[in-house]
Scaffold this motif. Structure first.
Motif: not given
Length: 262
Positions: A67-91
């Motif tokens: 549960i704590v792991t899932i909570l941490i991942r949800f907190l980091l979700l906005p950063l990960n979305i930004k990473q995915l968009k940046s990775s796609k744009a870089m490619q």
């Protein structure tokens, strides 16, 4: 790329020094001194214990880590979305970036300055931040090390079982290390999905990480407590689902846009 590597190495060095200043064999308590203990390790340890106490079940501490792991991942979700968009744009801009590099292939100072200027203009034009891909890693690294300390130094975790393994000991059947490596590879593979062979050849570091990262994480999971390997497995499953839910719609949207422009 070189700046990214140097930045990551600097952070690893700082965290290694910071975490090395704490006694790994000493239990973490509210009275533990130091910024690292008070603001990183103890809050995670406290959260793990409180969630486990809430369930009051035989597998409470294992469920708590999930549960704590899932909570941490949800907190980091906005950063990960930004990473995915940046990775796609870089490619997407790799062919243009390669043309700029070929245009300014000379190593003299003036040409290199022109290369840097035109590269930055290309990034700005396409809304690409070359450091955005590092941001989630930079945030997750202290959390991961703090989580490791919390697991190692939370006395309440000792001798608690979850499924087939003991939380404070390595997995005796090596199932968790295999799952950790497998889901790490799958997550990396999904990150590269939708790229062409040409784009992959222009991003050799991504291809290298596709194979290197799962092996490294899998080896660590063999020797580290199963609680930490459990954190990695649950976190990577979350990342796989996140990538499927976010990147696939992005790819479909891009296909529709490309088709409309033809």
């Amino acid at each position: 790329m070189r700046k990214k590597v140097l930045l990551l190495m600097a952070l690893v060095g700082i965290l290694a020094l910071l975490s090395g200043c704490t006694e790994i064999d000493q239990d973490i308590t509210p009275d533990s001194e130091g910024i690292w203990n008070q603001y990183f390790v103890y809050p995670l340890s406290w959260l793990i214990v409180k969630v486990a106490e809430f369930f009051q079940a035989e597998y409470g501490y294992g469920l708590s880590i999930v549960i704590v792991t899932i909570l941490i991942r949800f907190l980091l979700l906005p950063l990960n979305i930004k990473q995915l968009k940046s990775s796609k744009a870089m490619q997407e801009i790799q062919p243009e970036l390669q043309k700029v590099r070929e245009k300014y292939s000379s190593k003299d100072q003036e040409t290199q300055q022109k290369l840097q200027k035109e590269t930055m203009e290309l990034f700005q034009k396409n809304g690409v931040n070359p450091l955005a891909g590092c941001l989630p890693i930079l945030v997750q690294m202290p959390i991961l090390i703090a989580f490791y300390h919390a697991i190692m130094r939370t006395g309440a975790l000792d001798n608690h079982d979850f499924l087939w393994f003991q939380l404070d000991s390595p997995d005796p059947y090596y199932i968790l290390p295999v799952l950790t490596a497998g889901f790490t590879y799958l997550q990396q593979k999904l990150m590269m999905a939708g790229t062409t062979m040409q784009q992959n050849s222009m991003l050799p570091q991504m291809t290298m990480m596709l194979y290197l990262m799962p092996v490294m994480i899998g080896i660590f999971a063999i020797f580290f407590p199963s609680a930490l390997a459990l954190y990695w497995v649950v976190g990577n499953i979350f990342m796989v689902l996140q990538t499927l839910l976010i990147k696939n719609p992005m790819m479909k949207k891009n296909e529709v846009t490309t088709g409309g422009n033809k």
